[in-house]
Design an enzyme around this catalytic site. Structure first.
Site, PDB file in Angstrom:
ATOM      1  N   GLU A   1      -2.018  -3.789   9.880  1.00  0.00           N
ATOM      2  CA  GLU A   1      -2.157  -4.841   8.873  1.00  0.00           C
ATOM      3  C   GLU A   1      -0.963  -4.881   7.923  1.00  0.00           C
ATOM      4  O   GLU A   1      -0.508  -5.966   7.535  1.00  0.00           O
ATOM      5  CB  GLU A   1      -3.447  -4.643   8.051  1.00  0.00           C
ATOM      6  CG  GLU A   1      -4.710  -4.694   8.879  1.00  0.00           C
ATOM      7  CD  GLU A   1      -5.188  -3.342   9.400  1.00  0.00           C
ATOM      8  OE1 GLU A   1      -6.400  -3.203   9.619  1.00  0.00           O
ATOM      9  OE2 GLU A   1      -4.353  -2.424   9.589  1.00  0.00           O
TER      10      GLU A   1
ATOM     11  N   HIS B   1       0.311   0.892   8.922  1.00  0.00           N
ATOM     12  CA  HIS B   1      -0.823   0.423   9.717  1.00  0.00           C
ATOM     13  C   HIS B   1      -0.524  -0.989  10.204  1.00  0.00           C
ATOM     14  O   HIS B   1       0.316  -1.693   9.638  1.00  0.00           O
ATOM     15  CB  HIS B   1      -2.091   0.420   8.872  1.00  0.00           C
ATOM     16  CG  HIS B   1      -2.562   1.784   8.491  1.00  0.00           C
ATOM     17  ND1 HIS B   1      -3.810   2.004   7.960  1.00  0.00           N
ATOM     18  CD2 HIS B   1      -1.967   3.001   8.547  1.00  0.00           C
ATOM     19  CE1 HIS B   1      -3.966   3.296   7.718  1.00  0.00           C
ATOM     20  NE2 HIS B   1      -2.859   3.924   8.062  1.00  0.00           N
TER      21      HIS B   1
ATOM     22  N   CYS C   1      -5.770  -0.829   3.656  1.00  0.00           N
ATOM     23  CA  CYS C   1      -5.461  -2.162   4.193  1.00  0.00           C
ATOM     24  C   CYS C   1      -6.404  -3.220   3.633  1.00  0.00           C
ATOM     25  O   CYS C   1      -5.973  -4.340   3.322  1.00  0.00           O
ATOM     26  CB  CYS C   1      -5.494  -2.140   5.712  1.00  0.00           C
ATOM     27  SG  CYS C   1      -4.134  -1.170   6.414  1.00  0.00           S
TER      28      CYS C   1
ATOM     29  N   CYS D   1      -8.860  -0.184   7.174  1.00  0.00           N
ATOM     30  CA  CYS D   1      -9.137   0.983   6.341  1.00  0.00           C
ATOM     31  C   CYS D   1      -9.175   0.551   4.875  1.00  0.00           C
ATOM     32  O   CYS D   1      -8.875  -0.604   4.537  1.00  0.00           O
ATOM     33  CB  CYS D   1      -8.076   2.062   6.564  1.00  0.00           C
ATOM     34  SG  CYS D   1      -6.465   1.649   5.845  1.00  0.00           S
TER      35      CYS D   1
END
Length: 191
Positions: A73, A71, A110, A107
């Site tokens: 992040e 992701h 993260c 999410c």
């Protein structure tokens, strides 16, 4: 464009940002999200800013790497760690004074990573109603979770409509990397 008031310093007093800084960095995060969209990735982009310098940035790379953990992040966290090694800086010192600007609410995975890294402030665009870790599904950001880093402040809703529009664009297109069993069946059109 939606503008939010400048954030107050985080509970630890570690950082604060102005409306001008927020606009500047969110513009760059939106650019990263557009780059993700152009590469058939979920359009999420982010920047990690330390002392008014971008020390990490990322966009989703899940399809490109075939790794579900890549992701935006997580990509940015890896870049910050590399920057710290190259600069001779302590990662804990850097993360504790870093602001994350991201186009979509982090999410749960993260948000947990951000908490472990002790990031004090996250500014994000739209909510993540399926996987959000900053209040939409779970509130990893501020929950009382012993031995899991430090809670962080969130400033939601900055340029949310723009982030939602990019997500809608992504989900309208076909994913060339999707397994055949998951590909949407197109309806036959009658002439």
């Amino acid at each position: 464009m939606e503008a939010k008031a400048a954030p107050k310093p985080a509970a630890s007093g570690a950082c604060s940002v102005s409306a001008e800084e927020t606009e500047k960095w969110m513009e760059e995060a939106m650019h990263m999200a557009k780059e993700a969209l152009e590469n058939t990735e979920v359009p999420v982009g982010c920047l990690m800013v330390y002392n008014n310098e971008v020390v990490g940035k990322g966009r989703n790379e899940v399809n490109q790497t075939k790794n579900a953990t890549r992701h935006a992040e997580m990509v940015a966290i890896d870049q910050v760690l590399d920057w710290c090694r190259q600069s001779g800086k302590s990662p804990s010192e850097v993360f504790e004074h870093t602001v994350l600007y991201v186009t979509v609410e982090p999410c749960i995975m993260c948000a947990a990573a951000l908490r472990l890294m002790k990031i004090p402030l996250v500014v994000y665009g739209c909510q993540n109603e399926r996987f959000g870790g900053c209040g939409s599904v779970l509130n990893i950001a501020s929950a009382d979770l012993p031995n899991t880093g430090r809670p962080f402040q969130c400033i939601p809703g900055y340029r949310a409509e723009e982030a939602v529009e990019m997500l809608k664009t992504f989900y309208k297109q076909e994913n060339p990397n999707a397994p055949k069993s998951k590909v949407r069946k197109k309806e036959c059109q009658k002439s």
